[in-house]
Design a protein around this motif. Structure first.
Motif, PDB file in Angstrom:
ATOM      1  N   CYS A  17      34.979  11.264  33.216  1.00  0.00           N
ATOM      2  CA  CYS A  17      35.952  10.577  34.081  1.00  0.00           C
ATOM      3  C   CYS A  17      37.360  11.007  33.693  1.00  0.00           C
ATOM      4  O   CYS A  17      37.742  10.912  32.525  1.00  0.00           O
ATOM      5  CB  CYS A  17      35.795   9.065  33.910  1.00  0.00           C
ATOM      6  N   THR A  19      40.172   9.615  34.470  1.00  0.00           N
ATOM      7  CA  THR A  19      41.011   8.469  34.049  1.00  0.00           C
ATOM      8  C   THR A  19      40.763   8.174  32.574  1.00  0.00           C
ATOM      9  O   THR A  19      41.694   7.940  31.797  1.00  0.00           O
ATOM     10  CB  THR A  19      40.657   7.206  34.877  1.00  0.00           C
ATOM     11  N   LYS A  20      39.503   8.191  32.205  1.00  0.00           N
ATOM     12  CA  LYS A  20      39.131   7.946  30.807  1.00  0.00           C
ATOM     13  C   LYS A  20      39.769   9.002  29.891  1.00  0.00           C
ATOM     14  O   LYS A  20      40.296   8.678  28.828  1.00  0.00           O
ATOM     15  CB  LYS A  20      37.598   7.989  30.693  1.00  0.00           C
ATOM     16  N   LEU A  23      43.509   8.125  29.601  1.00  0.00           N
ATOM     17  CA  LEU A  23      43.752   6.940  28.761  1.00  0.00           C
ATOM     18  C   LEU A  23      43.543   7.266  27.281  1.00  0.00           C
ATOM     19  O   LEU A  23      44.370   6.946  26.435  1.00  0.00           O
ATOM     20  CB  LEU A  23      42.801   5.802  29.180  1.00  0.00           C
ATOM     21  N   PRO A 147      41.795   5.120  38.858  1.00  0.00           N
ATOM     22  CA  PRO A 147      40.383   4.846  38.564  1.00  0.00           C
ATOM     23  C   PRO A 147      39.553   4.825  39.833  1.00  0.00           C
ATOM     24  O   PRO A 147      39.965   4.266  40.848  1.00  0.00           O
ATOM     25  CB  PRO A 147      40.416   3.446  37.929  1.00  0.00           C
ATOM     26  N   SER A 148      38.420   5.459  39.767  1.00  0.00           N
ATOM     27  CA  SER A 148      37.526   5.449  40.924  1.00  0.00           C
ATOM     28  C   SER A 148      36.172   4.910  40.446  1.00  0.00           C
ATOM     29  O   SER A 148      35.586   5.442  39.495  1.00  0.00           O
ATOM     30  CB  SER A 148      37.446   6.882  41.443  1.00  0.00           C
ATOM     31  N   LYS A 150      32.495   3.992  39.631  1.00  0.00           N
ATOM     32  CA  LYS A 150      31.182   4.635  39.642  1.00  0.00           C
ATOM     33  C   LYS A 150      30.241   3.768  38.793  1.00  0.00           C
ATOM     34  O   LYS A 150      30.707   2.878  38.075  1.00  0.00           O
ATOM     35  CB  LYS A 150      31.246   6.081  39.127  1.00  0.00           C
ATOM     36  N   CYS A 153      30.959   2.952  35.151  1.00  0.00           N
ATOM     37  CA  CYS A 153      32.157   2.179  34.795  1.00  0.00           C
ATOM     38  C   CYS A 153      31.787   0.871  34.096  1.00  0.00           C
ATOM     39  O   CYS A 153      32.492   0.420  33.208  1.00  0.00           O
ATOM     40  CB  CYS A 153      32.988   1.869  36.040  1.00  0.00           C
ATOM     41  N   CYS A 156      31.687   1.263  30.511  1.00  0.00           N
ATOM     42  CA  CYS A 156      32.837   1.957  29.914  1.00  0.00           C
ATOM     43  C   CYS A 156      33.754   0.956  29.206  1.00  0.00           C
ATOM     44  O   CYS A 156      34.002  -0.143  29.713  1.00  0.00           O
ATOM     45  CB  CYS A 156      33.608   2.691  31.024  1.00  0.00           C
ATOM     46  N   TYR A 158      36.810   0.994  28.986  1.00  0.00           N
ATOM     47  CA  TYR A 158      38.058   0.784  29.731  1.00  0.00           C
ATOM     48  C   TYR A 158      37.854  -0.031  31.012  1.00  0.00           C
ATOM     49  O   TYR A 158      38.767  -0.134  31.813  1.00  0.00           O
ATOM     50  CB  TYR A 158      38.671   2.143  30.113  1.00  0.00           C
ATOM     51  N   PHE A 159      36.665  -0.572  31.211  1.00  0.00           N
ATOM     52  CA  PHE A 159      36.362  -1.235  32.489  1.00  0.00           C
ATOM     53  C   PHE A 159      37.419  -2.300  32.839  1.00  0.00           C
ATOM     54  O   PHE A 159      37.943  -2.325  33.939  1.00  0.00           O
ATOM     55  CB  PHE A 159      34.959  -1.854  32.460  1.00  0.00           C
ATOM     56  N   CYS A 162      40.712  -0.870  33.863  1.00  0.00           N
ATOM     57  CA  CYS A 162      40.736  -0.230  35.191  1.00  0.00           C
ATOM     58  C   CYS A 162      40.546  -1.211  36.338  1.00  0.00           C
ATOM     59  O   CYS A 162      41.147  -1.041  37.393  1.00  0.00           O
ATOM     60  CB  CYS A 162      39.631   0.822  35.284  1.00  0.00           C
ATOM     61  N   PHE A 163      39.711  -2.229  36.147  1.00  0.00           N
ATOM     62  CA  PHE A 163      39.290  -3.003  37.324  1.00  0.00           C
ATOM     63  C   PHE A 163      39.512  -4.509  37.253  1.00  0.00           C
ATOM     64  O   PHE A 163      39.100  -5.221  38.156  1.00  0.00           O
ATOM     65  CB  PHE A 163      37.808  -2.714  37.619  1.00  0.00           C
TER      66      PHE A 163
HETATM   67  S1  SF4 Z   1      36.102   2.202  33.897  1.00  0.00           S
HETATM   68 FE1  SF4 Z   1      35.424   3.881  35.200  1.00  0.00          FE
HETATM   69  S2  SF4 Z   1      37.311   4.680  36.112  1.00  0.00           S
HETATM   70 FE2  SF4 Z   1      37.893   3.453  34.329  1.00  0.00          FE
HETATM   71  S3  SF4 Z   1      38.026   4.903  32.659  1.00  0.00           S
HETATM   72 FE3  SF4 Z   1      35.994   4.020  32.604  1.00  0.00          FE
HETATM   73  S4  SF4 Z   1      34.721   5.442  33.762  1.00  0.00           S
HETATM   74 FE4  SF4 Z   1      36.848   5.880  34.285  1.00  0.00          FE
END
Ligand code: SF4
Length: 164
Positions: A17, A19-20, A23, A147-148, A150, A153, A156, A158-159, A162-163
């Protein structure tokens, strides 16, 4: 000459990813909170107790074993889901060492699947990695990629960043 400050984890995240990658490259780290990362470290300790040594060379940290004068890099991964990322991360270590004049080979072990992949660096791999390193530099110097969402995520670290 390729710049040698890129870490193996950055090569891995390039394929997982963007974005990952961004970051992580800006030291925004939430990895310590991730159960996945803890599990990965535990698996690593459990799998290679005896013969491995971690060494740091410039921007990379690798586990090595020396067998009959050949350096072998040993990577341990808990899942095959991101196999391409793991393969390129490991090839990058070979690529990096080659730039320093050190010849090595590598293997990736997936303990859960009881599988081992053996790797050697080809000319095509080198060309691909030259491109990947250039791309990583471009991404890191730019703005954070949006962030897109998937499937991966959810697992992840960083979830929430990102969201939520
Ligand atoms: S949450 Fe998803 S978009 Fe965000 S860094 Fe992790 S893999 Fe990438």
């Amino acid at each position: 000459m390729v710049e040698m400050h890129i870490k193996g984890t950055q090569v891995n995240y390039y394929f997982v990813c963007k974005t990952k990658l961004w970051l992580f490259s800006h030291n925004i780290s939430m990895e310590n909170e991730s159960d996945d990362v803890k599990l990965g470290k535990l698996l690593h300790r459990e799998t290679f107790k005896r013969d491995d040594k971690e060494i740091r060379v410039g921007s990379i940290a690798i586990d090595i074993v020396k067998k009959r004068d050949v350096l072998e890099i040993k990577e341990i991964k808990k899942s095959k889901k991101m196999e391409k990322a793991h393969v390129y991360q490991t090839l990058y270590y070979l690529f990096y060492l080659k730039k320093l004049g050190i010849k090595a080979k590598a293997s990736i072990t997936f303990p859960k699947q009881r599988e081992v992949i053996n790797l050697e660096l080809s000319e095509d791999d080198e060309k691909e990695l030259e491109k990947v390193v250039k791309e990583i530099n471009k991404i890191v110097k730019g703005e954070m990629p949006k962030p897109s969402y998937k499937k991966s995520c959810r697992r992840c670290a960083y979830f929430e960043f990102c969201f939520c």
